[in-house]
Design a protein around this motif. Structure first.
Motif, mmCIF file in Angstrom:
data_model
loop_
_atom_site.group_PDB
_atom_site.id
_atom_site.type_symbol
_atom_site.label_atom_id
_atom_site.label_comp_id
_atom_site.label_asym_id
_atom_site.label_seq_id
_atom_site.Cartn_x
_atom_site.Cartn_y
_atom_site.Cartn_z
ATOM 1 N N GLU A 172 -5.291 -0.327 -5.602
ATOM 2 C CA GLU A 172 -4.119 -0.379 -5.138
ATOM 3 C C GLU A 172 -3.507 -1.886 -5.242
ATOM 4 O O GLU A 172 -2.215 -2.271 -5.243
ATOM 5 C CB GLU A 172 -4.039 -0.171 -3.657
ATOM 6 C CG GLU A 172 -2.923 0.049 -2.644
ATOM 7 C CD GLU A 172 -2.479 -1.328 -1.814
ATOM 8 O OE1 GLU A 172 -1.538 -1.600 -1.528
ATOM 9 O OE2 GLU A 172 -3.401 -2.306 -1.731
ATOM 10 N N MET A 175 -2.572 -2.611 -8.480
ATOM 11 C CA MET A 175 -1.262 -1.603 -8.748
ATOM 12 C C MET A 175 0.054 -2.633 -8.275
ATOM 13 O O MET A 175 1.052 -2.628 -8.840
ATOM 14 C CB MET A 175 -1.358 -0.432 -7.914
ATOM 15 C CG MET A 175 -0.416 0.615 -8.529
ATOM 16 S SD MET A 175 -0.606 0.773 -10.275
ATOM 17 C CE MET A 175 0.468 2.237 -10.517
ATOM 18 N N THR A 176 -0.297 -3.206 -7.054
ATOM 19 C CA THR A 176 0.970 -4.007 -6.519
ATOM 20 C C THR A 176 1.116 -5.197 -7.375
ATOM 21 O O THR A 176 2.313 -5.460 -7.445
ATOM 22 C CB THR A 176 0.395 -4.484 -5.100
ATOM 23 O OG1 THR A 176 0.038 -3.435 -4.377
ATOM 24 C CG2 THR A 176 1.301 -5.254 -4.251
ATOM 25 N N MET A 178 0.581 -5.342 -10.492
ATOM 26 C CA MET A 178 1.338 -4.854 -11.700
ATOM 27 C C MET A 178 2.840 -4.508 -11.575
ATOM 28 O O MET A 178 3.467 -4.703 -12.532
ATOM 29 C CB MET A 178 0.689 -3.688 -12.382
ATOM 30 C CG MET A 178 -0.800 -3.913 -12.953
ATOM 31 S SD MET A 178 -0.820 -5.068 -14.108
ATOM 32 C CE MET A 178 -0.156 -4.402 -15.626
ATOM 33 N N ARG A 179 3.246 -4.414 -10.373
ATOM 34 C CA ARG A 179 4.508 -4.114 -10.171
ATOM 35 C C ARG A 179 5.417 -5.425 -9.807
ATOM 36 O O ARG A 179 6.447 -5.374 -9.473
ATOM 37 C CB ARG A 179 4.660 -2.953 -8.761
ATOM 38 C CG ARG A 179 4.270 -1.674 -9.224
ATOM 39 C CD ARG A 179 4.724 -0.730 -8.231
ATOM 40 N NE ARG A 179 4.343 0.586 -8.314
ATOM 41 C CZ ARG A 179 3.196 1.280 -7.440
ATOM 42 N NH1 ARG A 179 3.148 0.602 -6.339
ATOM 43 N NH2 ARG A 179 2.951 2.384 -7.758
ATOM 44 N N GLY A 180 4.452 -6.422 -9.833
ATOM 45 C CA GLY A 180 4.956 -7.779 -9.385
ATOM 46 C C GLY A 180 5.716 -8.510 -10.687
ATOM 47 O O GLY A 180 6.486 -7.886 -11.442
ATOM 48 N N THR A 181 5.258 -9.869 -10.758
ATOM 49 C CA THR A 181 5.937 -10.740 -11.917
ATOM 50 C C THR A 181 5.196 -10.692 -13.092
ATOM 51 O O THR A 181 4.077 -10.212 -13.108
ATOM 52 C CB THR A 181 6.028 -12.045 -11.482
ATOM 53 O OG1 THR A 181 4.560 -12.490 -11.166
ATOM 54 C CG2 THR A 181 6.720 -12.342 -10.115
ATOM 55 N N GLU A 182 5.904 -10.971 -14.094
ATOM 56 C CA GLU A 182 5.242 -11.031 -15.432
ATOM 57 C C GLU A 182 3.769 -11.838 -15.348
ATOM 58 O O GLU A 182 2.763 -11.477 -15.941
ATOM 59 C CB GLU A 182 6.061 -11.808 -16.461
ATOM 60 C CG GLU A 182 5.806 -11.345 -17.847
ATOM 61 C CD GLU A 182 5.548 -10.007 -18.343
ATOM 62 O OE1 GLU A 182 4.727 -9.488 -18.665
ATOM 63 O OE2 GLU A 182 6.507 -9.315 -17.736
ATOM 64 N N GLN A 184 1.949 -12.316 -12.598
ATOM 65 C CA GLN A 184 0.867 -11.460 -12.007
ATOM 66 C C GLN A 184 0.243 -10.362 -13.031
ATOM 67 O O GLN A 184 -0.809 -10.218 -12.792
ATOM 68 C CB GLN A 184 1.753 -10.770 -10.403
ATOM 69 C CG GLN A 184 1.818 -11.729 -9.661
ATOM 70 C CD GLN A 184 2.601 -10.974 -8.467
ATOM 71 O OE1 GLN A 184 3.638 -10.399 -8.534
ATOM 72 N NE2 GLN A 184 2.190 -11.073 -7.328
ATOM 73 N N ARG A 185 1.169 -9.804 -13.710
ATOM 74 C CA ARG A 185 0.631 -8.760 -14.724
ATOM 75 C C ARG A 185 -0.462 -9.290 -15.640
ATOM 76 O O ARG A 185 -1.461 -8.777 -15.874
ATOM 77 C CB ARG A 185 1.738 -8.163 -15.518
ATOM 78 C CG ARG A 185 2.377 -6.891 -14.731
ATOM 79 C CD ARG A 185 3.316 -6.378 -15.584
ATOM 80 N NE ARG A 185 4.698 -6.747 -15.830
ATOM 81 C CZ ARG A 185 5.580 -6.822 -14.888
ATOM 82 N NH1 ARG A 185 5.408 -6.292 -13.786
ATOM 83 N NH2 ARG A 185 6.607 -7.608 -15.079
ATOM 84 N N LEU A 244 -2.391 2.062 -14.687
ATOM 85 C CA LEU A 244 -2.259 0.697 -14.167
ATOM 86 C C LEU A 244 -1.460 0.032 -15.102
ATOM 87 O O LEU A 244 -0.593 -0.855 -14.577
ATOM 88 C CB LEU A 244 -3.619 0.268 -14.006
ATOM 89 C CG LEU A 244 -4.272 -0.108 -12.543
ATOM 90 C CD1 LEU A 244 -5.583 -0.920 -12.986
ATOM 91 C CD2 LEU A 244 -3.538 -0.751 -11.448
ATOM 92 N N GLY A 245 -1.514 0.497 -16.415
ATOM 93 C CA GLY A 245 -0.691 -0.297 -17.420
ATOM 94 C C GLY A 245 -1.598 -1.625 -18.094
ATOM 95 O O GLY A 245 -1.156 -2.482 -18.469
#
Ligand code: BYC
Length: 317
Positions: A172, A175-176, A178-182, A184-185, A244-245
């Protein structure tokens, strides 16, 4: 044959029959010395891993990005202390005491999992440890709930329930991010790149180089080989990585339709051996911290012993 030898061969027959019937060996049952020693080795190593395993995450509690994340991480690290305690108690039923096991850890006579000798460099590592390290731990430990030694199997049931929560919180968190900024990913991907191979090494050396597996399986201590569990972990992680990507850093990772499993590359086994021997990035630091915590806690042990003695005297009087 002496009387003692006859008695021992009868006891061994009884022990073998219990194992063959998939029943449990309990602390008061007779057991071969090798079985006892193997269990002490594995359970103690497991307990040490939980206790040393508090360090890489513990370092980040004060740097958590929110109160919610701090509360979650604190609870997880406390769970790990609890796991260590159940496991030391399980080991004590085999006739060793915890002080002796701690001594063996500090002197290097007993090991702990290689994974905890890698540094935690970013907060994403808190998610990756939950997802991959606890994920690998679950894969390895769910079958240990059926271990032939009663106290170990029973301790594992509770440990696995909590590990499952740990794994989900890690997923989780990632996942959070990964849904954030570049940025963070990228942080998540960099973290996964560092933890993937060490996570595969948690399952131990390949079966051909694992001196203990055959006997431990025959005794029902281990239920699967190191390679079987590693394969299960890879098969479980690939679809999760897709959700997750993130990309798992293995160019040889691909689905094998014939085997209905993933093919994957070999971890650097010389790195695992090196870390096990004590030459990992954090071995010295982890043991130094553990030694200091043990020494700093001496007064607590002394006070607890004095209190127990006082209570015992009062109940006799
Ligand atoms: N790291 O014959 P093998 C957690 C040693 S904590 C270090 O295959 P075996 C968590 C092995 O001990 C999870 N040493 O051995 C906590 C043996 O040396 P000795 C910890 C390793 O026992 C906090 C030698 O190499 N989990 O989840 O049949 C935060 C030959 O190996 C390693 C457990 O302890 C390694 N990776 O199989 C987050 C699970 N691999 O002892 C998470 C219980 C091998 O003969 N343990 N060695 O000197 C097991 O299932 C088994 O002991 C192992 C190894 C699969 C690890």
């Amino acid at each position: 044959m002496t009387l003692e030898m006859v008695q021992e061969s009868e006891l061994l027959e009884g022990f073998d029959a219990t194992i063959a019937h998939n029943q449990r060996i309990e602390p008061r049952d007779w057991m071969p010395e090798g079985y006892r020693k193997t269990l002490i080795r594995q359970i103690a190593q497991h307990a040490h891993s939980e206790i040393i395993g508090m360090q890489p995450e513990g370092n980040w509690i004060t740097s958590s990005p929110s109160l919610r994340r701090k509360a979650i991480l604190l609870a997880k690290v406390q769970d790990e202390a609890g796991h260590g305690m159940y496991l030391y108690s399980a080991a004590e039923t085999l006739g060793v005491d915890r002080a002796e096991l701690t001594e063996r850890l500090l002197s290097g006579a007993q090991k702990y999992s290689s994974i905890f000798n890698y540094p935690t460099l970013t907060y994403a590592d808190m998610g990756t440890i939950g997802w991959l390290v606890d994920g690998a731990a679950i894969c390895n430990q769910v079958p240990l709930c059926r271990s032939s030694y009663g106290p170990y199997g029973r301790a594992m049931i509770r440990v696995c329930k909590e590990e499952s929560f740990h794994q989900r919180q890690g997923f989780e968190l990632l996942m959070t991010m990964m849904r954030g900024t570049e940025e963070q990913r990228a942080m998540v991907q960099e973290s996964v790149n560092r933890w993937w191979w060490p996570s595969l090494m948690m399952f131990g050396p390949p079966d051909d180089d694992s001196p203990n597996t055959a006997q431990s399986m025959a005794w029902g201590i281990k239920r699967h080989t190191n390679d079987e569990l590693r394969q299960r972990f890879v098969d479980m992680s690939v679809p999760q990585a897709e959700v997750l990507g993130v990309t798992l850093p293995d160019p040889d990772l691909r689905w094998n339709a014939e085997r209905e499993s993933h093919d994957f590359g070999a971890p650097d086994w010389s790195e695992l051996m090196d870390v096990i021997k004590g030459n990992g990035l954090c071995n010295a630091e982890r043991i130094a911290n553990r030694r200091k915590a043990h020494e700093d806690g001496a007064w607590v042990r002394e006070a607890a012993t004095a209190f127990a003695l006082k209570n015992a005297k009062e109940s006799v009087a």
